[in-house]
Write a protein that holds these residues in place. Structure first.
Motif, mmCIF file in Angstrom:
data_model
loop_
_atom_site.group_PDB
_atom_site.id
_atom_site.type_symbol
_atom_site.label_atom_id
_atom_site.label_comp_id
_atom_site.label_asym_id
_atom_site.label_seq_id
_atom_site.Cartn_x
_atom_site.Cartn_y
_atom_site.Cartn_z
ATOM 1 N N SER A 34 0.849 -1.189 0.000
ATOM 2 C CA SER A 34 0.000 0.000 0.000
ATOM 3 C C SER A 34 0.887 1.243 0.000
ATOM 4 O O SER A 34 1.786 1.373 0.832
ATOM 5 C CB SER A 34 -0.941 0.003 1.206
ATOM 6 O OG SER A 34 -0.241 0.042 2.428
ATOM 7 N N ALA A 36 0.886 5.526 -0.272
ATOM 8 C CA ALA A 36 0.161 6.796 -0.241
ATOM 9 C C ALA A 36 0.870 7.791 -1.149
ATOM 10 O O ALA A 36 2.091 7.953 -1.069
ATOM 11 C CB ALA A 36 0.097 7.334 1.178
ATOM 12 N N THR A 167 -11.698 8.871 1.056
ATOM 13 C CA THR A 167 -12.413 9.252 2.282
ATOM 14 C C THR A 167 -12.651 10.761 2.352
ATOM 15 O O THR A 167 -13.047 11.286 3.391
ATOM 16 C CB THR A 167 -11.630 8.802 3.531
ATOM 17 O OG1 THR A 167 -10.360 9.461 3.569
ATOM 18 C CG2 THR A 167 -11.412 7.297 3.521
ATOM 19 N N ASP A 176 -11.702 6.925 8.751
ATOM 20 C CA ASP A 176 -10.731 6.000 9.351
ATOM 21 C C ASP A 176 -11.218 4.556 9.250
ATOM 22 O O ASP A 176 -10.445 3.643 8.931
ATOM 23 C CB ASP A 176 -10.491 6.357 10.814
ATOM 24 C CG ASP A 176 -9.633 7.594 10.979
ATOM 25 O OD1 ASP A 176 -9.056 8.056 9.976
ATOM 26 O OD2 ASP A 176 -9.538 8.095 12.112
ATOM 27 N N LEU A 179 -10.983 3.390 5.625
ATOM 28 C CA LEU A 179 -9.595 3.123 5.234
ATOM 29 C C LEU A 179 -9.094 1.821 5.847
ATOM 30 O O LEU A 179 -8.417 1.034 5.182
ATOM 31 C CB LEU A 179 -8.696 4.282 5.651
ATOM 32 C CG LEU A 179 -7.209 4.120 5.287
ATOM 33 C CD1 LEU A 179 -7.019 3.994 3.774
ATOM 34 C CD2 LEU A 179 -6.382 5.275 5.839
ATOM 35 N N ASP A 180 -9.423 1.577 7.114
ATOM 36 C CA ASP A 180 -9.028 0.318 7.756
ATOM 37 C C ASP A 180 -9.549 -0.877 6.970
ATOM 38 O O ASP A 180 -8.827 -1.853 6.732
ATOM 39 C CB ASP A 180 -9.573 0.262 9.186
ATOM 40 C CG ASP A 180 -8.789 1.135 10.147
ATOM 41 O OD1 ASP A 180 -7.639 1.478 9.824
ATOM 42 O OD2 ASP A 180 -9.338 1.473 11.212
ATOM 43 N N LEU A 195 -2.904 5.081 -3.223
ATOM 44 C CA LEU A 195 -3.957 5.938 -2.696
ATOM 45 C C LEU A 195 -3.502 7.385 -2.659
ATOM 46 O O LEU A 195 -2.482 7.710 -2.049
ATOM 47 C CB LEU A 195 -4.352 5.461 -1.293
ATOM 48 C CG LEU A 195 -5.498 6.176 -0.588
ATOM 49 C CD1 LEU A 195 -6.293 5.187 0.269
ATOM 50 C CD2 LEU A 195 -4.971 7.310 0.316
ATOM 51 N N THR A 197 -3.956 11.041 -1.286
ATOM 52 C CA THR A 197 -4.557 11.706 -0.134
ATOM 53 C C THR A 197 -3.805 12.992 0.181
ATOM 54 O O THR A 197 -2.593 13.089 -0.044
ATOM 55 C CB THR A 197 -4.573 10.783 1.104
ATOM 56 O OG1 THR A 197 -5.191 11.469 2.196
ATOM 57 C CG2 THR A 197 -3.169 10.360 1.505
ATOM 58 N N LEU A 202 -3.492 10.077 7.367
ATOM 59 C CA LEU A 202 -3.924 8.861 6.686
ATOM 60 C C LEU A 202 -2.751 8.212 5.945
ATOM 61 O O LEU A 202 -2.602 6.993 5.949
ATOM 62 C CB LEU A 202 -5.050 9.176 5.706
ATOM 63 C CG LEU A 202 -6.394 9.602 6.308
ATOM 64 C CD1 LEU A 202 -7.416 9.834 5.201
ATOM 65 C CD2 LEU A 202 -6.918 8.571 7.295
#
Length: 219
Positions: A34, A36, A167, A176, A179-180, A195, A197, A202
């Motif tokens: 993952s 960001a 989100t 939150d 996202l979890d 992702l 953001t 986050l």
């Protein structure tokens, strides 16, 4: 690597001249990782996401998915790529209003010929959507609609998930939770996640953070 960008450049022509958005991007994302993607507005985050999704072409450089150059695809190959190899979660939920929750979730998986009722049942349970399967998007809250959008993307188990401020329309607590769920279920599906953001808070929850600044990766 699931996704590999090498020397990627992208510019747009405006009435004020040519504006370079991406200035030689190198980025690798591994399976189940993952990442960001952060940076100021106008730094090129959404442009990079669109290139990875096959929604736009780079001016130069390579955008490789599973070793194949997406930029070389014709329209038919590009459509197949978006149908089978990549899932996109937008800030706007983009659900099909004429389909109920169950049909929205299965829609992408059936197009990709990867429909798995057992996996879909797992998704709907983990996303807390079982009581709402017969409802339509207009009957759901924003957080519930975003969960449906995530379920629709994950149902097809795409190798790569691209999420653009998923989100952004939710309050902090709901965001939150969503996202979890996305991170947990993406790992279960074996999908890589890129992702976008604006939130450093986050971004810090993902495996890695990449900062774009003036069309380049900072650092």
């Amino acid at each position: 690597m699931v996704l590999s960008l090498s020397g990627v450049r992208k510019s747009y022509t405006t009435t004020e001249g040519t504006i370079e958005i991406l200035s030689g991007i190198d980025l690798d994302i591994a399976a189940s990782e993952s990442v960001a993607l952060t940076g100021e507005s106008g730094s090129g985050k959404s442009t990079l996401l669109h290139l990875a999704a096959g929604l736009d072409h780079p001016d130069s450089g390579l955008v490789l998915m599973g070793g194949q150059d997406i930029a070389s695809f014709d329209d038919r190959e590009r459509a197949r790529y978006r149908r089978t190899q990549v899932g996109i979660v937008f800030q706007q939920f983009n659900l099909i209003p004429s389909l109920n929750v169950a049909a929205n979730i299965s829609f992408h998986a059936k197009l990709a010929e990867r429909y798995d009722p057992i996996w879909e049942a797992t998704l709907t349970k983990e996303l807390g959507l079982r009581p709402y399967l017969a409802r339509y998007p207009e009957q759901l809250s924003g957080g519930q609609q975003q969960r449906v959008a995530i379920g629709r993307t994950l149902a097809a188990r795409p190798p790569l998930i691209l999420a653009d401020e998923p989100t952004g329309n939710l309050d902090e607590a709901t965001g939150d939770t969503v996202l979890d769920l996305m991170l947990s279920l993406a790992r279960s599906a074996g999908s890589a996640l890129l992702l976008v953001t604006h939130s450093s808070r986050l971004a810090d929850r993902l495996d890695r953070k990449v900062v774009l600044r003036s069309g380049r990766i900072a650092g």
